[in-house]
Design a protein around this motif. Structure first.
Motif, PDB file in Angstrom:
ATOM      1  N   GLN A  24      38.515  29.228  38.455  1.00 36.80           N
ATOM      2  CA  GLN A  24      38.401  30.383  39.342  1.00 36.80           C
ATOM      3  C   GLN A  24      38.308  31.669  38.517  1.00 36.80           C
ATOM      4  OE1 GLN A  24      41.963  29.748  41.664  1.00 36.80           O
ATOM      5  NE2 GLN A  24      40.913  28.419  43.138  1.00 36.80           N
ATOM      6  N   THR A  25      37.769  32.696  39.133  1.00 37.33           N
ATOM      7  CA  THR A  25      37.608  33.985  38.457  1.00 37.33           C
ATOM      8  C   THR A  25      38.569  34.998  39.059  1.00 37.33           C
ATOM      9  OG1 THR A  25      35.291  33.617  37.862  1.00 37.33           O
ATOM     10  CG2 THR A  25      36.019  35.898  38.023  1.00 37.33           C
ATOM     11  N   GLN A  65      39.340  49.916  34.974  1.00 40.54           N
ATOM     12  CA  GLN A  65      39.852  49.257  33.774  1.00 40.54           C
ATOM     13  C   GLN A  65      39.067  47.999  33.419  1.00 40.54           C
ATOM     14  OE1 GLN A  65      43.996  48.636  34.833  1.00 40.54           O
ATOM     15  NE2 GLN A  65      44.612  50.571  33.898  1.00 40.54           N
ATOM     16  N   ARG A  66      38.202  47.557  34.315  1.00 43.05           N
ATOM     17  CA  ARG A  66      37.317  46.417  34.086  1.00 43.05           C
ATOM     18  C   ARG A  66      38.105  45.157  33.685  1.00 43.05           C
ATOM     19  NH1 ARG A  66      31.923  48.692  33.628  1.00 43.05           N
ATOM     20  NH2 ARG A  66      31.184  46.626  33.063  1.00 43.05           N
ATOM     21  N   LYS A  67      39.070  44.815  34.519  1.00 37.87           N
ATOM     22  CA  LYS A  67      39.876  43.628  34.259  1.00 37.87           C
ATOM     23  C   LYS A  67      39.380  42.458  35.109  1.00 37.87           C
ATOM     24  CE  LYS A  67      44.130  45.764  32.585  1.00 37.87           C
ATOM     25  NZ  LYS A  67      45.601  45.749  32.644  1.00 37.87           N
ATOM     26  N   ALA A  68      38.690  41.551  34.466  1.00 42.05           N
ATOM     27  CA  ALA A  68      38.219  40.320  35.097  1.00 42.05           C
ATOM     28  C   ALA A  68      38.428  39.193  34.097  1.00 42.05           C
ATOM     29  CB  ALA A  68      36.746  40.433  35.478  1.00 42.05           C
ATOM     30  N   SER A 121      49.410  38.059  40.729  1.00 47.39           N
ATOM     31  CA  SER A 121      49.773  39.264  41.461  1.00 47.39           C
ATOM     32  C   SER A 121      48.881  39.471  42.686  1.00 47.39           C
ATOM     33  CB  SER A 121      49.644  40.471  40.521  1.00 47.39           C
ATOM     34  OG  SER A 121      49.582  41.679  41.234  1.00 47.39           O
ATOM     35  N   GLY A 122      49.437  40.163  43.680  1.00 41.82           N
ATOM     36  CA  GLY A 122      48.642  40.531  44.847  1.00 41.82           C
ATOM     37  C   GLY A 122      47.570  41.546  44.519  1.00 41.82           C
ATOM     38  N   ASP A 123      47.664  42.202  43.352  1.00 38.79           N
ATOM     39  CA  ASP A 123      46.637  43.150  42.923  1.00 38.79           C
ATOM     40  C   ASP A 123      45.466  42.459  42.237  1.00 38.79           C
ATOM     41  OD1 ASP A 123      47.620  45.603  43.845  1.00 38.79           O
ATOM     42  OD2 ASP A 123      49.004  45.757  42.157  1.00 38.79           O
ATOM     43  N   ILE A 124      45.539  41.139  42.132  1.00 41.90           N
ATOM     44  CA  ILE A 124      44.471  40.365  41.504  1.00 41.90           C
ATOM     45  C   ILE A 124      43.836  39.459  42.556  1.00 41.90           C
ATOM     46  CG2 ILE A 124      43.916  38.616  39.774  1.00 41.90           C
ATOM     47  CD1 ILE A 124      46.222  39.683  38.085  1.00 41.90           C
ATOM     48  N   LEU A 125      42.535  39.637  42.776  1.00 40.70           N
ATOM     49  CA  LEU A 125      41.810  38.785  43.706  1.00 40.70           C
ATOM     50  C   LEU A 125      41.403  37.497  42.996  1.00 40.70           C
ATOM     51  CD1 LEU A 125      39.505  41.410  45.479  1.00 40.70           C
ATOM     52  CD2 LEU A 125      41.741  40.568  46.198  1.00 40.70           C
ATOM     53  N   VAL A 126      41.415  36.412  43.734  1.00 37.66           N
ATOM     54  CA  VAL A 126      41.052  35.104  43.185  1.00 37.66           C
ATOM     55  C   VAL A 126      39.742  34.657  43.823  1.00 37.66           C
ATOM     56  CG1 VAL A 126      41.750  32.700  42.905  1.00 37.66           C
ATOM     57  CG2 VAL A 126      43.479  34.514  42.842  1.00 37.66           C
ATOM     58  N   PHE A 127      38.685  34.606  43.022  1.00 39.79           N
ATOM     59  CA  PHE A 127      37.358  34.251  43.509  1.00 39.79           C
ATOM     60  C   PHE A 127      37.034  32.798  43.188  1.00 39.79           C
ATOM     61  CE2 PHE A 127      36.008  38.910  42.618  1.00 39.79           C
ATOM     62  CZ  PHE A 127      36.562  39.316  43.833  1.00 39.79           C
ATOM     63  N   GLU A 128      36.431  32.129  44.142  1.00 43.95           N
ATOM     64  CA  GLU A 128      35.969  30.759  43.927  1.00 43.95           C
ATOM     65  C   GLU A 128      34.508  30.673  44.352  1.00 43.95           C
ATOM     66  OE1 GLU A 128      38.274  26.815  44.383  1.00 43.95           O
ATOM     67  OE2 GLU A 128      37.279  27.133  46.326  1.00 43.95           O
ATOM     68  N   ALA A 129      33.657  30.203  43.451  1.00 47.71           N
ATOM     69  CA  ALA A 129      32.224  30.118  43.729  1.00 47.71           C
ATOM     70  C   ALA A 129      31.917  28.942  44.642  1.00 47.71           C
ATOM     71  CB  ALA A 129      31.456  29.984  42.419  1.00 47.71           C
ATOM     72  N   ASP A 130      30.906  29.109  45.485  1.00 46.36           N
ATOM     73  CA  ASP A 130      30.345  27.995  46.248  1.00 46.36           C
ATOM     74  C   ASP A 130      29.433  27.233  45.291  1.00 46.36           C
ATOM     75  OD1 ASP A 130      28.923  26.249  47.801  1.00 46.36           O
ATOM     76  OD2 ASP A 130      28.154  27.762  49.195  1.00 46.36           O
ATOM     77  N   LEU A 133      28.985  37.593  36.279  1.00 41.93           N
ATOM     78  CA  LEU A 133      28.530  38.419  37.394  1.00 41.93           C
ATOM     79  C   LEU A 133      29.581  39.475  37.726  1.00 41.93           C
ATOM     80  CD1 LEU A 133      26.796  39.119  39.887  1.00 41.93           C
ATOM     81  CD2 LEU A 133      27.932  37.233  41.082  1.00 41.93           C
ATOM     82  N   VAL A 134      30.849  39.045  37.764  1.00 41.14           N
ATOM     83  CA  VAL A 134      31.940  39.969  38.085  1.00 41.14           C
ATOM     84  C   VAL A 134      32.121  41.008  36.977  1.00 41.14           C
ATOM     85  CG1 VAL A 134      34.438  40.109  38.509  1.00 41.14           C
ATOM     86  CG2 VAL A 134      33.088  38.293  39.560  1.00 41.14           C
ATOM     87  N   GLN A 135      31.740  40.674  35.752  1.00 39.57           N
ATOM     88  CA  GLN A 135      31.822  41.625  34.634  1.00 39.57           C
ATOM     89  C   GLN A 135      30.687  42.638  34.641  1.00 39.57           C
ATOM     90  OE1 GLN A 135      31.864  39.688  30.822  1.00 39.57           O
ATOM     91  NE2 GLN A 135      34.044  40.048  30.565  1.00 39.57           N
ATOM     92  N   SER A 136      29.649  42.421  35.418  1.00 42.44           N
ATOM     93  CA  SER A 136      28.443  43.241  35.331  1.00 42.44           C
ATOM     94  C   SER A 136      28.682  44.668  35.802  1.00 42.44           C
ATOM     95  CB  SER A 136      27.318  42.607  36.150  1.00 42.44           C
ATOM     96  OG  SER A 136      27.606  42.671  37.534  1.00 42.44           O
ATOM     97  N   ASP A 137      27.860  45.570  35.318  1.00 41.22           N
ATOM     98  CA  ASP A 137      27.964  46.974  35.703  1.00 41.22           C
ATOM     99  C   ASP A 137      27.769  47.158  37.196  1.00 41.22           C
ATOM    100  OD1 ASP A 137      28.615  48.118  33.346  1.00 41.22           O
ATOM    101  OD2 ASP A 137      26.656  48.965  32.910  1.00 41.22           O
ATOM    102  N   GLY A 138      26.805  46.424  37.755  1.00 43.51           N
ATOM    103  CA  GLY A 138      26.520  46.586  39.177  1.00 43.51           C
ATOM    104  C   GLY A 138      27.728  46.271  40.034  1.00 43.51           C
ATOM    105  N   PHE A 139      28.426  45.177  39.697  1.00 44.34           N
ATOM    106  CA  PHE A 139      29.598  44.799  40.471  1.00 44.34           C
ATOM    107  C   PHE A 139      30.705  45.840  40.315  1.00 44.34           C
ATOM    108  CE2 PHE A 139      33.551  42.550  41.346  1.00 44.34           C
ATOM    109  CZ  PHE A 139      33.246  41.897  42.526  1.00 44.34           C
ATOM    110  N   TYR A 140      30.929  46.319  39.079  1.00 45.89           N
ATOM    111  CA  TYR A 140      31.983  47.306  38.864  1.00 45.89           C
ATOM    112  C   TYR A 140      31.648  48.643  39.519  1.00 45.89           C
ATOM    113  CZ  TYR A 140      35.229  44.766  35.928  1.00 45.89           C
ATOM    114  OH  TYR A 140      36.182  43.890  35.491  1.00 45.89           O
ATOM    115  N   ASP A 141      30.385  49.030  39.479  1.00 40.71           N
ATOM    116  CA  ASP A 141      29.998  50.272  40.155  1.00 40.71           C
ATOM    117  C   ASP A 141      30.287  50.176  41.646  1.00 40.71           C
ATOM    118  OD1 ASP A 141      29.173  51.358  37.777  1.00 40.71           O
ATOM    119  OD2 ASP A 141      27.037  50.950  38.085  1.00 40.71           O
TER     120      ASP A 141
END
Length: 394
Positions: free
Chosen positions: A70-71, A80-83, A93-102, A114-122
Motif C-alpha cells: 500500500q502507498t 512536505q511531500r511525504k509519501a 496515524s490518522g494524518d496519513i492516508l492509506v491508498f490501495e491500487a485497483d 504517481l503520488v510523488q508526482s508534481d501534479g498530484f502534490y499541486d
C-alpha cells in the motif's frame, strides 16, 4: 535520456476511480501480530522507503492498519511531500492516508510514483485547508485526473523507477558508511594525537559575537546575515546562498566580516535529535557576510593551529554529542555555553602532524564528493523521467 513514450494509448482517469482510500482499524495490534507504528515523523520527504518506525510496546493511539504494497500519503502539510511505500504491516496515524491500487487498472508498484508526482502534490496543496496545519482530504484527492498508461507500460516504467530508487538508496548508504568511517578515523586520531593540551579559546585570535543589524539600507554597510540554513544538510563549508541582507555600522562590519579560515559556531538552536554547536568553515572568497546573534565567529591562530584542524575537531565533538554537556534549554531553544565549551583543552599536534591528518580527511571528502556528484546526476535523470511520465518533475 528519453523514454519516447507513446501516450496515445493512455487513458484519462480520476484518482478515485483506480485507487481506494482505506480506513481499516485494528483494536489490538498485538493480537494481529503487528508491532510497528508509522507516524508522520517517520516519513522522510521525497523518500519512498520507510526506514524508521515506532513500537507498539511504547503505546499508541493510532488504529489505522497498513499492509505491504500500500502507498502512504501525509495529508497534513502536504507541501512536505511525504509519501511512502509500505513493505511491512503497521498501524499508522490518522494524518496519513492509506491508498490501495485497483490492480486491474493500476499496479501497486506504480502508484507511489504517481503520488510523488508534481501534479498530484499541486492538487493536494490546492485543496488543503487550514492556516497553521493545512490538510487535504480524500474527497478532493479522489477528483485528481491524470493520464494512466496500460498495465504493461506501467510495469516497464515501475521497474525502471524502482531501479533508480534502489540505486539512490545505495548511494545514500555509501554516504552514511563513508561518514561513519570518517567519524571513527577522527575519533581515533584525536584520541591519540600528540602535543600539548591547549584551551580552544587560546587557539583563536578572536571569538566574536554576532549581530542581527537593521533592515537593508538603514545603516552604513549592507552585508549578508548568516542564518541556521548555513548548517543545513550537514554542510561543512560555509555557503551564503539565501542569507538575508542586513545593515550594520562600518565598525560592526569591520570586526565581524567573515574571512577565509573563520569558523562559524552555532550558539543557539538544535533539537532533541540534533544538538546545538554545529560548525561550518569559511573557505576562499565570500560575499561580505557576518554571523548573527545565535552564532560565534572563531578566528583560529594559524601560528599554532590549522583552521581546518580546529574545525574538524569541533565538528567531531558535535557529532559525538560533546556539546550536550555544555548546553541548556530555554523554552524550546537549546543554547550552548560558548565560554565553557571553548575553555576545554584539546591536544594540539605540530602543524606538520595536523597537515598530515587533514590530508587523510581530504581523501574521505573526495570520496564523498564523488558519490554526491553521482547522486546529483541520478536526481537530474530521475526528475527528467518524472517529467516525461507524469508531466512534471518530482
Amino acid at each position: 535520456m528519453s523514454l519516447n513514450l507513446e501516450k496515445s494509448t493512455w487513458k484519462r482517469v480520476a484518482f478515485g476511480d483506480v485507487v481506494r482510500n482505506l480506513n481499516i482499524t485494528v483494536k489490538d495490534p498485538a493480537v494481529e501480530g503487528i508491532d510497528r507504528v508509522i507516524a508522520m515523523e517517520h516519513l522522510n520527504p521525497g523518500e519512498l522507503r520507510i526506514n524508521r518506525w515506532g513500537s507498539i510496546e511504547d503505546g499508541t493511539t493510532f488504529t489505522r492498519r497498513v499492509k505491504p504494497g500500500q502507498t502512504l500519503f501525509g495529508k497534513r502539510r502536504a507541501y512536505q511531500r511525504k509519501a511512502a511505500y509500505a513493505e511491512f504491516d503497521a498501524i499508522t496515524s490518522g494524518d496519513i492516508l492509506v491508498f490501495e491500487a485497483d490492480p486491474g487498472q493500476l499496479l501497486p508498484d506504480f502508484l507511489p510514483f504517481l503520488v510523488q508526482s508534481d501534479g498530484f502534490y499541486d492538487h493536494a496543496l490546492g485543496t488543503s485547508a487550514g492556516s497553521l496545519s493545512p490538510r487535504t482530504n480524500w474527497r478532493d484527492l479522489s477528483n485528481y485526473e491524470f493520464d494512466l498508461p496500460p498495465l504493461g507500460e506501467q510495469q516497464r516504467l515501475a521497474d525502471l523507477l524502482w531501479a533508480m530508487e534502489r540505486h539512490r538508496a545505495e548511494l545514500d548508504g555509501q554516504v552514511l558508511a563513508i561518514e561513519t568511517a570518517l567519524q571513527r578515523f577522527l575519533a581515533d586520531a584525536f584520541r591519540a594525537a600528540p602535543g600539548p593540551q591547549i584551551k580552544i579559546v587560546d587557539l583563536c585570535t578572536d571569538v566574536i559575537g554576532g549581530i542581527w543589524g537593521s533592515p537593508e539600507g538603514e545603516a552604513e554597510v549592507d552585508v549578508l546575515a548568516l542564518g541556521p540554513r548555513v548548517y543545513a544538510d550537514g554542510a561543512t563549508q560555509l555557503a551564503t546562498d539565501g542569507s538575508p541582507v542586513r545593515s550594520v555600522s562600518r565598525r560592526q562590519a569591520q570586526a565581524r566580516l567573515v574571512r577565509d579560515g573563520d569558523i562559524i559556531l552555532e550558539r543557539s538552536g538544535g533539537s532533541p535529535s540534533q544538538p546545538v554547536g554545529r560548525v561550518v568553515i569559511a573557505q576562499g572568497e565570500l560575499s561580505p557576510c557576518i554571523p548573527t546573534d545565535f552564532q560565534r565567529l572563531l578566528r583560529p591562530n594559524r601560528e599554532v593551529v590549522e583552521p581546518h584542524f580546529l574545525f574538524w575537531r569541533l565538528r567531531h565533538d558535535w557529532m559525538a554529542g560533546v556539546t550536550r554537556d555544555y548546553s541548556k534549554k530555554t523554552t524550546n531553544i537549546t543554547n550552548l555555553s560558548v565560554k565553557d565549551y571553548l575553555a576545554r583543552s584539546i591536544a594540539v599536534p605540530s602543524i606538520a602532524d595536523q597537515t598530515y591528518l587533514l590530508g587523510r580527511v581530504t581523501s574521505f571528502e573526495d570520496t564523498l564528493t564523488s558519490v554526491a556528484e553521482e547522486s546529483s546526476k541520478l536526481d537530474v535523470l530521475r526528475r527528467s523521467l518524472h517529467d516525461e511520465i507524469f508531466g512534471g518533475a518530482e
